[in-house]
Scaffold this motif. Structure first.
Motif, PDB file in Angstrom:
ATOM      1  N   CYS B 339       0.821  -1.223   0.000  1.00  0.00           N
ATOM      2  CA  CYS B 339       0.000   0.000   0.000  1.00  0.00           C
ATOM      3  C   CYS B 339       0.850   1.267   0.000  1.00  0.00           C
ATOM      4  CB  CYS B 339      -0.905  -0.020   1.226  1.00  0.00           C
ATOM      5  SG  CYS B 339      -1.869   1.479   1.430  1.00  0.00           S
ATOM      6  N   CYS B 342      -2.605   5.879  -0.825  1.00  0.00           N
ATOM      7  CA  CYS B 342      -3.166   6.892  -1.728  1.00  0.00           C
ATOM      8  C   CYS B 342      -4.590   7.243  -1.336  1.00  0.00           C
ATOM      9  CB  CYS B 342      -3.126   6.386  -3.158  1.00  0.00           C
ATOM     10  SG  CYS B 342      -4.322   5.078  -3.486  1.00  0.00           S
ATOM     11  N   CYS B 345      -8.921   3.565  -2.285  1.00  0.00           N
ATOM     12  CA  CYS B 345      -9.873   2.531  -1.874  1.00  0.00           C
ATOM     13  C   CYS B 345     -10.917   3.069  -0.895  1.00  0.00           C
ATOM     14  CB  CYS B 345      -9.144   1.317  -1.303  1.00  0.00           C
ATOM     15  SG  CYS B 345      -8.068   1.667   0.100  1.00  0.00           S
TER      16      CYS B 345
HETATM   17  S1  SF4 Z   1      -5.996   1.997  -3.024  1.00  0.00           S
HETATM   18 FE1  SF4 Z   1      -5.947   1.654  -0.828  1.00  0.00          FE
HETATM   19  S2  SF4 Z   1      -4.720  -0.195  -0.633  1.00  0.00           S
HETATM   20 FE2  SF4 Z   1      -4.311   0.555  -2.678  1.00  0.00          FE
HETATM   21  S3  SF4 Z   1      -2.511   1.831  -2.408  1.00  0.00           S
HETATM   22 FE3  SF4 Z   1      -4.264   3.167  -2.219  1.00  0.00          FE
HETATM   23  S4  SF4 Z   1      -4.664   3.276   0.001  1.00  0.00           S
HETATM   24 FE4  SF4 Z   1      -3.328   1.522  -0.388  1.00  0.00          FE
END
Ligand code: SF4
Lengths: 210, 529
Positions: B339, B342, B345
């Protein structure tokens, strides 16, 4: 060496021994090495920077002084900082006071400047980013941070199409700052506000034939 | 606790490798005070929160889709990003040693911390050595995770958060609720009130215009930037090949902290290491587009040790384990260490959108939090460990997997954790699971809000890809009757249907009944450490 170091490294090795990872090769099928004609790069760079609410001026190498002078005068700057290695002819079209920065100037003193003029190490068209690597024409990082106006002079020949191409221009190990538009926040109800702590105004002067 | 041995010694020769420990119970900010369903139920009543969240996540979602669609090689970048992280984790010992070597060569000092308590001690000691009784801070998940601010305050050192959202949270005596926009649960009027109450000498006529609020924060923090001699930051990545560290931000507060003080202390999770400088070309494309939906964030700072005449002349890097090696020891679960924080999700998750970040009780909320938190801090057998309920805080709709720039298969990890929990504690989790299910099931709109759908088959398939019985929270129901054949419909459609809603309500009721039947097993069993 410290016990913590040995413990953490030991744990990492144990973890990998308990669940041995498969060998991975990194596929790099994404775009690299792109070459775009000058006009397209300039168009893209301008478009992206403008989208970030930066101002873009284009000029020939001969017209640099006029463009920089206009950028400063239009924003009412009277006293600007420059790094020691900046080409002073760039300021020939301006009649304000020039302050030459050096490492022993306390950052606090930079607050009294109306703005700063620097060069750049590279640019990235696709993202609207200028790269500063603390070379003599760019100065230490504090200089392009504390004053509220940053006029950044970039040669179009150093502006690359994408991120991989632009990063390849950097000399690793130098203190490097990537700047895409003025300082901004979206922390209050996601409404974009320019200028929280960094310069509120960014003017990029692109020299098309340098 | 300590595993002695020189770096060369492999544990093969010293005996069986030991399972690395999780974060000790009760330490740091990786466990809430109540189980997810109960916490969620409270948050669900908060209309304001839901409105703020809905608008915010919707906006970022739209921007992210637009800017990722712009890149014809987005999928190739994701593939590269996932592989770089997987490769880095597989070579972690050598990469960490290389990073340490490079940072040291460039005049930095590297420290290792087994857990949050140790990292807090190291930072406190380093700050004390400077003679300063305050630090300015760049927003950082790692220091949030270990509760550094609380620790510093106890030691008589004042930490100043300088990211606007973190400042709002700090001044509001509140907790962050989102990885990227920690004050997403606050609206402008609340922020104005907080500023009026907490910022000394603020203009009493301050209104709630975001620009004016930001200006008030600017004026307040300028002085701190100019006078504070020590800064503490996290790092988005640390490059082994060169010893370069990177921080990605927008406001310039990061640049201020990384540049103006005399001493810089960076706390970095060991999973943040990247092998090569070239890898930046991948992550500087993946991260901004996935997190803020921008082509590039306004500022990225890269520094390598110390540079004479530019920036802090004293640099310390604290490498933090704190449960990361425990996650690494699980061949499935270690994916969560890929992870890059970002927050994409979170913004696509129908559960997060309804309940907000506080319900997760951890520094890491949303889908990634639901898998990362239990792996770092464990799902203790103690009854009502809030972390035990986290793997159930999901619809398994698959939207998080699609959004993730490094392709972490969060739904499969959730299912895997549910299996682990079941094996560990028997039925004790079931009650929690059922409550989790019930909390959301009565609200079909939640399901239809799912961004994208995964087929029911995938959602319920275990690690081997077969569907023996439904996973929790539905197993209480499926154990006692024939599992319905996976419908050809999508999971979301099935949920939206009258049949799906009725089945799930029935499952929730039955789960409550079963758990009321008798005491759960294994409640007094301790975690494996
Ligand atoms: S989408 Fe969620 S799991 Fe994937 S890198 Fe971004 S924060 Fe991490």
């Amino acid at each position: 060496m410290s016990a913590a170091r040995e413990t953490v490294l030991g744990r990492v090795r144990d973890a990998l021994a308990l669940a041995p990872p498969a060998r991975t090769t990194v596929p790099r099928a994404y775009r690299t090495g792109r070459l775009l004609p000058d006009e397209e790069r300039l168009g893209l760079f301008t478009d992206r920077l403008t989208d970030y609410r930066a101002t873009v001026l284009t000029c020939t190498a001969d017209g640099t002084a006029a463009a920089v002078g206009r950028a400063l005068a239009d924003r009412g700057a009277r006293r600007v900082g420059v790094p020691a290695g900046l080409d002073r002819s760039w300021l020939a079209g301006w009649d304000g006071e020039v302050f030459e920065d050096s490492a022993d100037v306390p950052p606090r003193d930079l607050e009294s400047l109306d703005g700063v003029v620097t060069g750049a190490a590279a640019g990235c068209a696709e993202t609207g980013t200028v790269f500063l690597d603390a070379s003599p024409d760019q100065g230490r990082r504090a200089l392009s941070l504390v004053p509220d106006l940053h006029v950044c002079v970039v040669d179009l020949s150093t502006v690359e199409a994408g991120v991989p191409e632009a990063l390849a221009r950097l000399v690793t190990g130098r203190p490097t700052t990537l700047i895409s538009g003025p300082s901004a926040t979206s922390d209050i109800e996601l409404e974009r506000v320019e200028g929280v702590h960094g310069p509120r105004t960014l003017v990029v002067v692109v020299r098309t034939d340098a | 606790m300590s595993r002695a041995g020189t770096p060369q010694s492999t544990n093969t020769f010293l005996g069986m490798p030991a399972r690395p420990p999780r974060v000790p119970y009760g330490e740091g900010n990786l466990r809430g005070e109540q189980a997810f369903p109960r916490a969620a139920a409270g948050e669900l009543r908060n209309e304001q929160l839901r409105r703020n969240l809905g608008r915010a996540t919707g906006t970022i979602r739209g921007k992210r889709i637009a800017v990722t669609a712009e890149l014809p090689d987005w999928e190739e970048l994701r593939d590269a990003g996932a592989a770089i992280k997987t490769d880095a984790l597989a070579r972690l010992p050598e990469l960490l040693e290389e990073l340490e070597r490079r940072v040291t060569e460039r005049g930095g000092t590297v420290h290792w911390a087994r857990d949050g308590a140790e990292a807090n001690e190291i930072v406190t000691r380093l700050v004390r050595a400077t003679g300063s009784d305050e630090v300015i801070k760049v927003k950082s998940m790692a220091t949030q995770e270990i509760g550094l601010n609380e620790h510093l305050e106890q030691a008589g050192i004042t930490p100043w958060e300088t990211d606007l959202a973190e400042l709002i949270v700090q001044l509001g005596h509140d907790r962050p609720s989102h990885i990227l926009v920690p004050a997403i649960h606050r609206n402008r009027d609340e922020i104005r009130e907080i500023f009026l109450r907490e910022i000394p000498g603020v203009d009493p006529g301050l209104d709630a215009v975001p620009e004016h609020l930001a200006a008030a924060a600017r004026a307040y923090l300028r002085e701190k930037f100019m006078t504070t001699r020590v800064a503490v930051s996290g790092a988005n990545f640390g490059i082994a090949e060169t010893g370069t560290l990177g921080v990605v931000e927008s406001e310039g507060n990061g640049r201020m902290c990384l540049t103006l003080p005399e001493t810089l202390i960076t706390v970095m999770g060991i999973e943040k290491v990247l092998p090569r400088h070239q890898d930046l070309e991948v992550f500087l494309q993946l991260l901004p587009r996935s997190s803020t939906g921008e082509r590039m964030n306004p500022y990225t700072s890269l520094w390598t040790g110390v540079t004479e005449g530019d920036g802090p002349q004293d640099f310390h890097l604290v490498l933090l384990d704190n449960g990361r090696t425990a996650a690494l020891a699980d061949s499935v679960g270690r994916q969560a260490l890929n992870c890059i924080r970002c927050s994409a999700c979170l913004n696509v998750c129908p559960v997060y959108e309804r309940v907000g970040g506080h319900a997760y009780g951890s520094t890491y909320p949303g889908p990634i939090g639901a898998v990362l938190t239990p792996q770092l801090a464990g799902m203790h057998a103690a009854a009502d460990d809030p972390n035990s309920s986290l793997p159930y805080a999901s619809t398994l709709c698959g939207a998080c997997y699609d959004a993730c720039p490094v392709k972490i298969d969060i739904p499969s990890l959730l299912v895997e954790l549910r299996h682990q929990k079941t094996e560990e504690t028997g039925r004790s989790a079931e009650r929690l699971a059922m409550r989790a299910a019930a909390a959301v099931m009565g609200r079909p709109r939640l399901w239809t809000a799912a961004q994208r759908t995964a087929r029911l088959g995938r959602a319920v398939a275990g690690r081997d890809g077969t569907i023996g019985r439904l996973p929790r929270p539905l197993s209480g129901w499926s154990d006692t009757r024939d599992t319905p054949a996976p419908p050809a419909q999508t999971f979301r459609d099935w949920f939206a249907s009258a049949e799906g809603a009725a089945a799930l309500r029935e499952a929730a009721r039955e789960g409550e009944r079963r758990s009321a039947d008798g005491p759960a097993h294994g409640d007094d069993q301790q975690e494996d450490q």
